[in-house]
Design an enzyme around this catalytic site. Structure first.
Site, PDB file in Angstrom:
ATOM      1  N   HIS A 160       0.822  -1.336   0.011  1.00 48.89           N
ATOM      2  CA  HIS A 160      -0.155  -0.402  -0.218  1.00 48.89           C
ATOM      3  C   HIS A 160       1.143   1.383   0.379  1.00 48.89           C
ATOM      4  CE1 HIS A 160      -4.283  -1.665   0.683  1.00 48.89           C
ATOM      5  NE2 HIS A 160      -3.341  -2.232   0.587  1.00 48.89           N
ATOM      6  N   ASP A 369       3.433   8.990  -0.547  1.00 45.49           N
ATOM      7  CA  ASP A 369       2.681   8.469  -0.377  1.00 45.49           C
ATOM      8  C   ASP A 369       2.270   7.629  -1.339  1.00 45.49           C
ATOM      9  OD1 ASP A 369       0.124   7.908   1.182  1.00 45.49           O
ATOM     10  OD2 ASP A 369      -0.544   9.948   1.362  1.00 45.49           O
TER      11      ASP A 369
END
Ligand code: ADQ
Length: 461
Positions: A160, A369
């Site tokens: 992720h 991110d």
């Protein structure tokens, strides 16, 4: 969906988010829940409880098509595995932030022990046709532990967070073991092409000796496996519906009244150093400095609930952020206007989506991110007739897809300020046009497409 329609899906992540009223799931949990809700199956992971003695038996519960199977962990092992190796070694390393990185062999040993424990507790519940989907950096070695115990079912892994390039990765003393562990999976999935390129580059370094095939497969450590990109998406219709349904609730009315006619800039993040919050506050400060007309006319609301409390760096950034907000408010506030509203707590998904819809600008500026679902949720929640504008960091995965957002480098204060000004002033026709193109991208790559594509890849040899 080929063979996947008959296979049971077993999703495994560090933490299992058993749905609770009033509690909203974080980034990874939103994705896993949606995959399981669609496909049915088991979500296996840590219960959230630690024990001083040998952990008790696995616990099972069911909600609709999903069975939740959870295990407790030994308190000392958990501390070293989770706060230690996962969050003090891997998290900063994978976000290119070596200033926060530390390593201890004893913590890595506990990390491997916990992964073996996960494997031991998982094996008794597996069935021959299962598809096993492991999530995130807490569980890199789980596939290898399962293989060693003789598990032959397809096992996939999805990361992720970002995957760094080789020169960053090799700061980790056990990087070879991590790469070796990843080669045990049938499919290794990443958020963006950049993450995949970094991974391919790491695997094909001379000291690793892997080979990249024309079809994208990699042979390394004696095994051949797929490595592919599966950008995680959101449920666009659900976001839109939730935003509309809650737009006129009491809290939204109070927010609207308190803003008077000022434009709202919204930021929503877990309180984490990778999210670039202090830089974001300073970028907003530069907006007030460089564009005096914005003073008294915009309000920046940052929602950031604390995470990983007790980890030193997290307590520290919380203090720094409070100081920055106080400092900027002290400098610019007027008797009837406070520039920054900093809310150090979580909010329900219902309220968040409605606040997104109310905000003229979504300020999403992480310094790294994997994807960033807030950026996507912000776009999906907008009113297509009068949409707000996302100001998005170039250093998050979402910027690879939302190319029509106002893109900024989060380290460049003036650039963030200029981006904010551009978003605030953007004419309606332009806002509508970029919103329509971003929504089309979000629909094409939504959460259902993510699940479908990963399961298809895992079910095809
Ligand atoms: P996160 O780092 O948790 O996820 P993100 O992708 O933005 O980050 O997801 C956060 C989720 O939590 C969103 O659905 C958001 O609405 C919700 N949320 C955030 N702040 C909240 C608050 N204050 N109150 C309530 N809910 C809040 C990790 C990776 C990301 C990746 C996701 C999914 O770090 O890069 O996008 O996994 O793969």
């Amino acid at each position: 969906m080929g063979g996947s329609a008959v296979s049971r899906l077993i999703a495994i992540s560090n933490r299992v988010a058993v749905p609770k009223a009033g509690k909203s799931a974080g980034g990874l949990a939103v994705g896993v829940l949606s995959a399981l809700a669609e496909h049915g199956g088991i979500w296996f992971g840590w219960s959230g409880k630690t024990t001083e003695t040998e952990p008790s038996e696995t616990k099972r519960s069911r909600s609709g098509k999903i069975e939740f199977v959870t295990i407790d962990l030994n308190a000392d092992d958990f501390e070293a595995y989770y706060n230690g190796f996962s969050n003090n070694s891997l998290w900063p390393l994978l976000h290119f932030m070596l200033g926060y990185f530390s390593f201890r062999r004893s913590q890595y040993a506990a990390y491997c022990r916990v992964n073996e424990f996960f494997a031991r507790r998982l094996i008794p519940i597996l069935e021959p046709d299962d598809l096993i989907w492991v999530h995130d950096y807490h569980l890199f070695p789980l596939g290898a532990s399962l293989r060693q115990a003789g598990v032959v079912q397809p096992i996939g892994f999805f990361l992720h967070v970002p995957f760094p390039n080789f020169d960053v990765l090799r700061a980790l003393p056990c990087y070879t073991q991590i790469l070796n562990a990843l080669a045990a999976y049938n499919v290794v999935g990443f958020q963006t092409d950049r993450d995949l390129w970094s991974f391919q580059d790491c695997m094909t370094q001379p000291e690793i000796g892997g080979r990249l095939h024309d079809d994208g497969r990699i042979t390394a450590f004696g095994r051949t496996f797929k490595a592919e990109v599966f950008p995680i998406g959101i449920d666009v219709e659900e976001c839109q519906r939730v935003a509309v349904e809650n737009f006129e609730n009491e809290e939204l009315m109070r927010l609207g009244a308190s803003l008077e006619n000022r434009k709202l800039i919204i930021g929503v993040d877990r309180l984490d150093y990778s999210k670039g919050l202090e830089l974001r506050f300073r970028g907003f400060e530069t907006l007030l400095e460089s564009y005096p007309a914005t003073r008294g006319c915009v309000t920046f609301m940052q929602i950031a609930p604390p995470t990983r409390a007790g980890v030193r760096t997290y307590d520290q950034i919380r203090g720094e952020l409070e100081k920055a907000a106080g400092n900027i408010n002290g400098r610019f506030a007027q008797i009837d206007w406070m520039p920054i509203r900093y809310l150090n707590r979580g909010y329900s998904r219902e309220l968040l989506m409605a606040i997104f819809r109310r905000a003229a600008v979504g300020l999403v500026t992480p310094i790294r991110d994997g994807m960033n679902l807030v950026a996507k949720e912000y776009v999906a929640s907008q009113d297509p007739k009068d949409p707000g504008v996302p100001v998005l960091s170039t250093l998050c995965g979402a910027a690879r897809e939302l190319t029509d957002a106002v893109l900024v480098n989060p380290f460049d204060r003036q650039g963030v300020a200029d981006g904010l000004q551009k978003a605030i002033e953007m004419p309606l026709h332009e806002r509508r046009a970029i919103h329509a193109s971003m929504i089309a991208t979000l629909r094409k790559n939504d959460i259902h497409a993510w699940t479908r594509r990963f399961i298809e890849s895992l079910s095809t040899p």
